[in-house]
Design a protein around this motif. Structure first.
Motif, PDB file in Angstrom:
ATOM      1  N   THR A  59      22.309  17.825  37.087  1.00 38.09           N
ATOM      2  CA  THR A  59      22.997  16.980  38.357  1.00 38.09           C
ATOM      3  C   THR A  59      21.621  16.944  39.404  1.00 38.09           C
ATOM      4  OG1 THR A  59      23.247  19.415  39.856  1.00 38.09           O
ATOM      5  CG2 THR A  59      25.008  17.676  38.419  1.00 38.09           C
ATOM      6  N   ASP A  60      21.453  15.472  39.586  1.00 38.57           N
ATOM      7  CA  ASP A  60      20.633  15.703  41.353  1.00 38.57           C
ATOM      8  C   ASP A  60      21.063  14.833  42.382  1.00 38.57           C
ATOM      9  OD1 ASP A  60      16.671  16.671  41.303  1.00 38.57           O
ATOM     10  OD2 ASP A  60      17.746  14.731  42.531  1.00 38.57           O
ATOM     11  N   ILE A  61      20.672  14.984  43.415  1.00 38.99           N
ATOM     12  CA  ILE A  61      21.104  13.312  44.791  1.00 38.99           C
ATOM     13  C   ILE A  61      20.323  12.419  44.437  1.00 38.99           C
ATOM     14  CG2 ILE A  61      18.879  14.822  46.115  1.00 38.99           C
ATOM     15  CD1 ILE A  61      21.303  13.605  48.452  1.00 38.99           C
ATOM     16  N   ASP A  62      19.018  12.568  43.231  1.00 43.86           N
ATOM     17  CA  ASP A  62      18.123  11.045  42.854  1.00 43.86           C
ATOM     18  C   ASP A  62      18.308  10.490  41.640  1.00 43.86           C
ATOM     19  OD1 ASP A  62      16.413   9.304  42.886  1.00 43.86           O
ATOM     20  OD2 ASP A  62      14.379  10.263  43.701  1.00 43.86           O
ATOM     21  N   GLU A  63      19.487   9.789  41.856  1.00 46.37           N
ATOM     22  CA  GLU A  63      19.786   8.251  40.836  1.00 46.37           C
ATOM     23  C   GLU A  63      18.383   8.100  40.082  1.00 46.37           C
ATOM     24  OE1 GLU A  63      23.938   6.795  41.383  1.00 46.37           O
ATOM     25  OE2 GLU A  63      23.130   7.034  43.000  1.00 46.37           O
ATOM     26  N   GLU A  64      17.521   7.690  40.675  1.00 46.54           N
ATOM     27  CA  GLU A  64      16.522   6.890  40.204  1.00 46.54           C
ATOM     28  C   GLU A  64      15.746   8.387  39.631  1.00 46.54           C
ATOM     29  OE1 GLU A  64      12.511   5.077  41.705  1.00 46.54           O
ATOM     30  OE2 GLU A  64      14.016   4.263  42.736  1.00 46.54           O
ATOM     31  N   ALA A  65      15.420   8.835  39.385  1.00 46.38           N
ATOM     32  CA  ALA A  65      14.847  10.027  39.262  1.00 46.38           C
ATOM     33  C   ALA A  65      15.979  10.414  37.202  1.00 46.38           C
ATOM     34  CB  ALA A  65      14.918  11.247  39.527  1.00 46.38           C
ATOM     35  N   MET A  66      17.439  10.692  37.853  1.00 49.41           N
ATOM     36  CA  MET A  66      17.976  10.492  36.811  1.00 49.41           C
ATOM     37  C   MET A  66      17.723   9.629  36.092  1.00 49.41           C
ATOM     38  SD  MET A  66      21.371  13.271  38.125  1.00 49.41           S
ATOM     39  CE  MET A  66      21.676  12.032  39.211  1.00 49.41           C
TER      40      MET A  66
END
Length: 258
Positions: free
Chosen positions: A132-139
């Motif tokens: 999980t991450d807050i940053d969709e671009e990173a994912m």
């Protein structure tokens, strides 16, 4: 209300990220630097630009979430995980497939490292890692799975040879590893955590948060672990007096429920 306070409030309303939980001086300095680099000298003007320019907003979120990662970051700790932590968790779980969560997973190096390590203990089809991450671009970058040679420097050679294809000067992780990771957007400070976790990694993120935010997160991570679960933190993030949060130190950088 000064302009930065107003900016924080507006950002929370726009993208649901509460900057009050981040260390003030450090975060204000980072945002000011990014703002100036984009040609803005005023927080009000910068916010209006973020509101109307999706690309600028994505850049802001990406910068805010400090995406620095590599495979097997701090390799001696991964050795401890392999030799001591995982065998103990696996024995206590009676060898059932583990519930593993990579929190603040950034561009995917950590959850993919976890899958590769778990192949030493389980059939790959029995491995599943939540990332999980807050940053969709990173994912999204993680889902593509293309990495620089430098990011693989600390990865065991056997994994590099077995699970990557060289693509010009980069390395693409193979689908058999990618398919074992489920990526989901999550704000650690605001969202509900999964339960009954055997292993949680959250590394090199807590250092950016205020003490108030850390306390909130430690309590949430504690409640997310099952009774034999272990919480794995970064090399600058040892929990001082872990018993305050009902944790006990299992090994340096590894904590269980007290």
């Amino acid at each position: 209300m000064d302009k930065y306070e107003s900016f924080k409030k507006n950002i929370n309303n726009l993208v649901n990220i509460d900057l009050n939980y981040y260390k003030e001086k450090q975060m204000k300095r980072r945002i000011t630097s990014l703002m100036n680099r984009n040609g803005y000298n005023d927080f009000d003007d910068y916010f209006l630009a973020l509101k109307s320019d999706k690309e600028l907003l994505n850049q802001f979120i990406n910068y805010l979430t400090i995406n620095v990662s590599e495979f097997y970051r701090n390799p001696t700790q991964w050795e401890v995980l392999e030799k001591h932590i995982l065998p103990d968790i696996i024995e206590k779980s009676r060898r059932r497939p583990l519930n593993v969560w990579s929190a603040a997973c950034s561009t995917g190096e950590e959850p993919y490292s976890l899958v590769m390590l778990l192949t030493k203990f389980y059939n790959i089809r029995d491995i599943k890692v939540l990332a999980t991450d807050i940053d969709e671009e990173a994912m999204n970058k993680a889902k593509v799975g293309l990495y620089t040679e430098k990011s693989l420097d600390d990865l065991p050679l056997e994994f590099k040879k077995k699970y990557f294809d060289k693509v010009e000067s980069s390395y693409r992780i193979k689908d058999e590893i990618k398919n074992r990771v489920e990526f989901k957007k999550m704000d650690l400070l605001k969202d509900t955590f999964p339960r009954n976790m055997d292993l949680i990694t959250c590394r090199n993120v807590m250092i950016y948060f205020t003490d108030e935010a850390k306390e909130l997160l430690y309590n949430k991570f504690y409640n997310s672990l099952n009774e034999n679960g272990v919480f794995f933190v970064g090399s600058t993030e040892q929990i001082i007096l872990p018993e305050r949060y009902n944790f006990k130190s299992v090994k340096t950088f590894f904590y269980g429920r007290a």
